[in-house]
Design a protein around this motif. Structure first.
Motif, PDB file in Angstrom:
ATOM      1  N   SER A 249      -9.113   0.267   7.335  1.00  0.00           N
ATOM      2  CA  SER A 249      -9.316  -0.075   5.929  1.00  0.00           C
ATOM      3  C   SER A 249      -8.165   0.475   5.094  1.00  0.00           C
ATOM      4  N   ALA A 250      -8.049  -0.010   3.877  1.00  0.00           N
ATOM      5  CA  ALA A 250      -7.004   0.479   2.972  1.00  0.00           C
ATOM      6  C   ALA A 250      -7.166   1.974   2.714  1.00  0.00           C
ATOM      7  N   ASP A 251      -8.413   2.443   2.573  1.00  0.00           N
ATOM      8  CA  ASP A 251      -8.657   3.864   2.337  1.00  0.00           C
ATOM      9  C   ASP A 251      -8.224   4.708   3.532  1.00  0.00           C
ATOM     10  N   GLU A 252      -8.482   4.213   4.741  1.00  0.00           N
ATOM     11  CA  GLU A 252      -8.089   4.954   5.943  1.00  0.00           C
ATOM     12  C   GLU A 252      -6.574   5.033   6.067  1.00  0.00           C
ATOM     13  N   ILE A 253      -5.899   3.926   5.786  1.00  0.00           N
ATOM     14  CA  ILE A 253      -4.432   3.913   5.861  1.00  0.00           C
ATOM     15  C   ILE A 253      -3.844   4.838   4.800  1.00  0.00           C
ATOM     16  N   ARG A 254      -4.395   4.786   3.601  1.00  0.00           N
ATOM     17  CA  ARG A 254      -3.934   5.659   2.519  1.00  0.00           C
ATOM     18  C   ARG A 254      -4.092   7.127   2.908  1.00  0.00           C
ATOM     19  N   ALA A 255      -5.226   7.455   3.525  1.00  0.00           N
ATOM     20  CA  ALA A 255      -5.475   8.832   3.940  1.00  0.00           C
ATOM     21  C   ALA A 255      -4.433   9.308   4.944  1.00  0.00           C
ATOM     22  N   VAL A 256      -4.100   8.469   5.923  1.00  0.00           N
ATOM     23  CA  VAL A 256      -3.128   8.845   6.946  1.00  0.00           C
ATOM     24  C   VAL A 256      -1.723   8.919   6.351  1.00  0.00           C
ATOM     25  N   LEU A 257      -1.376   7.990   5.481  1.00  0.00           N
ATOM     26  CA  LEU A 257      -0.065   8.050   4.826  1.00  0.00           C
ATOM     27  C   LEU A 257       0.088   9.351   4.042  1.00  0.00           C
ATOM     28  N   LEU A 258      -0.943   9.717   3.288  1.00  0.00           N
ATOM     29  CA  LEU A 258      -0.889  10.956   2.516  1.00  0.00           C
ATOM     30  C   LEU A 258      -0.816  12.173   3.438  1.00  0.00           C
ATOM     31  N   GLU A 259      -1.493  12.104   4.574  1.00  0.00           N
ATOM     32  CA  GLU A 259      -1.437  13.203   5.537  1.00  0.00           C
ATOM     33  C   GLU A 259      -0.017  13.407   6.050  1.00  0.00           C
ATOM     34  N   GLU A 260       0.631  12.316   6.448  1.00  0.00           N
ATOM     35  CA  GLU A 260       1.982  12.436   7.005  1.00  0.00           C
ATOM     36  C   GLU A 260       3.008  12.760   5.924  1.00  0.00           C
ATOM     37  N   ILE A 261       2.807  12.246   4.727  1.00  0.00           N
ATOM     38  CA  ILE A 261       3.684  12.623   3.620  1.00  0.00           C
ATOM     39  C   ILE A 261       3.489  14.104   3.307  1.00  0.00           C
ATOM     40  N   GLY A 262       2.261  14.597   3.469  1.00  0.00           N
ATOM     41  CA  GLY A 262       2.003  16.024   3.292  1.00  0.00           C
ATOM     42  C   GLY A 262       2.821  16.863   4.266  1.00  0.00           C
TER      43      GLY A 262
ATOM     44  N   LEU B 142       0.833  -1.196   0.000  1.00  0.00           N
ATOM     45  CA  LEU B 142       0.000   0.000   0.000  1.00  0.00           C
ATOM     46  C   LEU B 142       0.871   1.250   0.000  1.00  0.00           C
ATOM     47  N   LEU B 143       1.948   1.229   0.755  1.00  0.00           N
ATOM     48  CA  LEU B 143       2.870   2.364   0.784  1.00  0.00           C
ATOM     49  C   LEU B 143       3.454   2.607  -0.605  1.00  0.00           C
ATOM     50  N   GLN B 144       3.840   1.538  -1.281  1.00  0.00           N
ATOM     51  CA  GLN B 144       4.371   1.664  -2.631  1.00  0.00           C
ATOM     52  C   GLN B 144       3.319   2.251  -3.574  1.00  0.00           C
ATOM     53  N   GLN B 145       2.077   1.816  -3.405  1.00  0.00           N
ATOM     54  CA  GLN B 145       1.000   2.336  -4.244  1.00  0.00           C
ATOM     55  C   GLN B 145       0.827   3.838  -4.045  1.00  0.00           C
ATOM     56  N   VAL B 146       0.932   4.293  -2.792  1.00  0.00           N
ATOM     57  CA  VAL B 146       0.793   5.717  -2.502  1.00  0.00           C
ATOM     58  C   VAL B 146       1.917   6.514  -3.166  1.00  0.00           C
ATOM     59  N   TRP B 147       3.149   6.019  -3.036  1.00  0.00           N
ATOM     60  CA  TRP B 147       4.276   6.715  -3.668  1.00  0.00           C
ATOM     61  C   TRP B 147       4.145   6.695  -5.192  1.00  0.00           C
ATOM     62  N   ASP B 148       3.692   5.582  -5.736  1.00  0.00           N
ATOM     63  CA  ASP B 148       3.500   5.495  -7.186  1.00  0.00           C
ATOM     64  C   ASP B 148       2.443   6.489  -7.649  1.00  0.00           C
TER      65      ASP B 148
END
Length: 211
Positions: A90-103, A3-9
């Motif tokens: 959920s995957a959507d919740e994790i994606r949201a938090v990853l994007l928040e911290e990457i922000g 999932l982390l790789q997907q976010v970076w991609d």
């Protein structure tokens, strides 16, 4: 890691478009076109900005879902995720938090030690994902203070926290330019085509709140 790789991609893919640079300059006011384009170029090239991701316990993060540290316990920029929360998220919740911290990491790259006012990480995550934010939510984000310290591996670490799951609703806002909502706050929304390939509706707009 998948999932982390997907976010970076996804970030790398969207960084190829001019809308991404516009988004950076809206979330991080005062950032020059040149600096925003430089960050977009790094992302497009697959640069993860030297960020490390670690999983910690709920007790260590004191209930926070995640946190970004410009200088983690290892001395390098680090995103900490709540391992207990990850078990049920959920995957959507994790994606949201990853994007928040990457922000938050983007803010450090663009502005150094001068932290953007409000919770710029959550705002970036929401706008990138095309989440509709009402006047109250926008105002809260622009005024929020998400800074805190936590003890991680015996070290006191300064963090910018994700204290609750970011909204995942992707319904586009109904407000139009300079329309006033019931609270009396004026919200200016400038809509563009969808930024994220996973979002069919609006995923980028300029925001200002007066109230």
């Amino acid at each position: 890691e998948t999932l982390l790789q997907q976010v970076w991609d996804e970030l790398g893919s969207q960084a190829s478009g001019g809308l991404f640079v516009d988004l950076l300059r809206q979330v991080f006011p005062g950032v020059s076109q040149q600096r925003a384009e430089k960050l977009a170029n790094r992302l497009r090239a697959g640069d993860r900005l030297g960020l490390r991701v670690e999983v910690e316990t709920d007790a260590e993060l004191k209930g926070a879902l995640g946190g970004y540290a410009a200088r983690g316990d290892n001395g390098i920029p680090t995103i900490y995720l709540n391992g207990d929360w990850l078990k049920s998220a959920s995957a959507d919740e994790i994606r949201a938090v990853l994007l928040e911290e990457i922000g938050h990491a983007f803010d450090a790259v663009l502005n150094g030690k001068s932290d953007t006012q409000g919770d710029e990480g959550k705002l970036f995550s929401a706008l990138f994902r095309g989440v509709a934010l009402n006047a109250e939510e926008l105002s809260a984000l622009l005024k929020a203070n998400d800074g805190a310290t936590r003890s991680i591996d015996g070290k006191r670490i300064s963090l910018e926290l994700a204290s609750k799951a970011a909204p995942t609703d992707r319904t586009p806002p109904q407000l139009t330019n300079a329309e006033t909502d019931e609270s009396g706050s004026t919200i200016t929304l400038k809509f563009n085509e969808a930024l994220s390939t996973t979002t069919a509706e609006v995923s980028q707009f300029a925001v200002s709140v007066d109230g």
